[in-house]
Design a protein around this motif. Structure first.
Motif, mmCIF file in Angstrom:
data_model
loop_
_atom_site.group_PDB
_atom_site.id
_atom_site.type_symbol
_atom_site.label_atom_id
_atom_site.label_comp_id
_atom_site.label_asym_id
_atom_site.label_seq_id
_atom_site.Cartn_x
_atom_site.Cartn_y
_atom_site.Cartn_z
ATOM 1 N N UNK A 43 7.096 -23.164 -31.317
ATOM 2 C CA UNK A 43 5.981 -22.328 -30.895
ATOM 3 C C UNK A 43 4.980 -23.064 -30.043
ATOM 4 N N UNK A 44 5.327 -24.199 -29.454
ATOM 5 C CA UNK A 44 4.377 -24.968 -28.667
ATOM 6 C C UNK A 44 4.484 -24.755 -27.169
ATOM 7 N N UNK A 45 5.363 -25.467 -26.533
ATOM 8 C CA UNK A 45 5.467 -25.455 -25.086
ATOM 9 C C UNK A 45 6.262 -24.256 -24.576
ATOM 10 N N UNK A 46 5.910 -23.749 -23.370
ATOM 11 C CA UNK A 46 6.711 -22.670 -22.792
ATOM 12 C C UNK A 46 8.146 -23.132 -22.548
ATOM 13 N N UNK A 47 9.077 -22.207 -22.707
ATOM 14 C CA UNK A 47 10.493 -22.499 -22.493
ATOM 15 C C UNK A 47 11.146 -21.311 -21.802
ATOM 16 N N UNK A 48 12.228 -21.585 -21.088
ATOM 17 C CA UNK A 48 12.931 -20.563 -20.323
ATOM 18 C C UNK A 48 14.428 -20.681 -20.573
ATOM 19 N N UNK A 65 11.756 -15.742 -21.877
ATOM 20 C CA UNK A 65 10.671 -16.720 -21.867
ATOM 21 C C UNK A 65 10.116 -16.816 -23.277
ATOM 22 N N UNK A 66 9.935 -18.036 -23.754
ATOM 23 C CA UNK A 66 9.328 -18.264 -25.069
ATOM 24 C C UNK A 66 8.000 -18.990 -24.882
ATOM 25 N N UNK A 81 -4.614 -19.571 -20.824
ATOM 26 C CA UNK A 81 -3.590 -20.210 -21.651
ATOM 27 C C UNK A 81 -2.661 -19.169 -22.254
ATOM 28 N N UNK A 82 -1.355 -19.476 -22.198
ATOM 29 C CA UNK A 82 -0.366 -18.628 -22.834
ATOM 30 C C UNK A 82 0.086 -17.436 -22.013
ATOM 31 N N UNK A 83 -0.385 -17.310 -20.751
ATOM 32 C CA UNK A 83 -0.002 -16.195 -19.897
ATOM 33 C C UNK A 83 0.558 -16.709 -18.583
ATOM 34 N N UNK A 101 10.220 -9.068 -18.060
ATOM 35 C CA UNK A 101 11.395 -9.828 -18.500
ATOM 36 C C UNK A 101 12.696 -9.072 -18.208
ATOM 37 N N UNK A 102 12.642 -8.084 -17.295
ATOM 38 C CA UNK A 102 13.832 -7.315 -16.928
ATOM 39 C C UNK A 102 14.781 -8.180 -16.090
ATOM 40 N N UNK A 103 16.082 -7.984 -16.245
ATOM 41 C CA UNK A 103 17.037 -8.740 -15.416
ATOM 42 C C UNK A 103 16.791 -8.505 -13.925
#
Length: 140
Positions: A43-48, A65-66, A81-83, A101-103
């Motif tokens: 739950x910390x850094x953004x991830x893809x 995207x997380x 932050x967070x957006x 988040x649509x393909x």
């Protein structure tokens, strides 16, 4: 007899201290080995995460995207932050800003080798340095 008991007690105490310090050392080593991927999944850094499915001259990119809310309605505003959102690049040229988040479907890709990149961005378009790169080849 007292001397023997004292020695045994001392040895047991030393063993207990040694065992305790080993456990504490092991715990501190575990904490030091955290990686960015561990932080992101916690739950910390953004991830893809992204996948590209190619079919002839077309490609569909699905992504997730997380730890970053895709805020299409805040595109171009000041950093919050967070957006953020995503930028889509084909062969180094920005082609789109993704607000959901649509393909994404790319069509009529010309023959040859191509690099397609998704990049996470803050609301103000500053890169977060999280990206996914795909190398594809379209046959003639």
């Amino acid at each position: 007899m007292r001397s023997t008991r004292f020695k045994m007690s001392s040895v047991l105490l030393l063993l207990l201290l040694f065992a305790s310090s080993s456990v504490l050392t092991a715990c501190s080593l575990l904490n030091k080995s955290d990686t960015s991927a561990d932080l992101a999944s916690a739950g910390g850094l953004p991830a893809l995460d992204a996948q590209l499915d190619q079919n002839g001259t077309a490609a569909t990119i699905s992504y997730k995207v997380r730890n970053l809310a895709i805020a299409g309605d805040r595109l171009g505003e000041t950093h919050t932050d967070g957006q953020g959102h995503l930028h889509l690049y084909v062969d180094g040229v920005q082609k789109a800003m993704l607000k959901t988040d649509a393909p994404v479907r790319l069509e009529n890709i010309p023959p040859g080798k191509h690099t397609i990149k998704l990049s996470l961005q803050q609301n103000d378009h500053v890169a977060i340095n999280v990206e996914k790169v795909f190398e594809i080849e379209v046959k003639k």
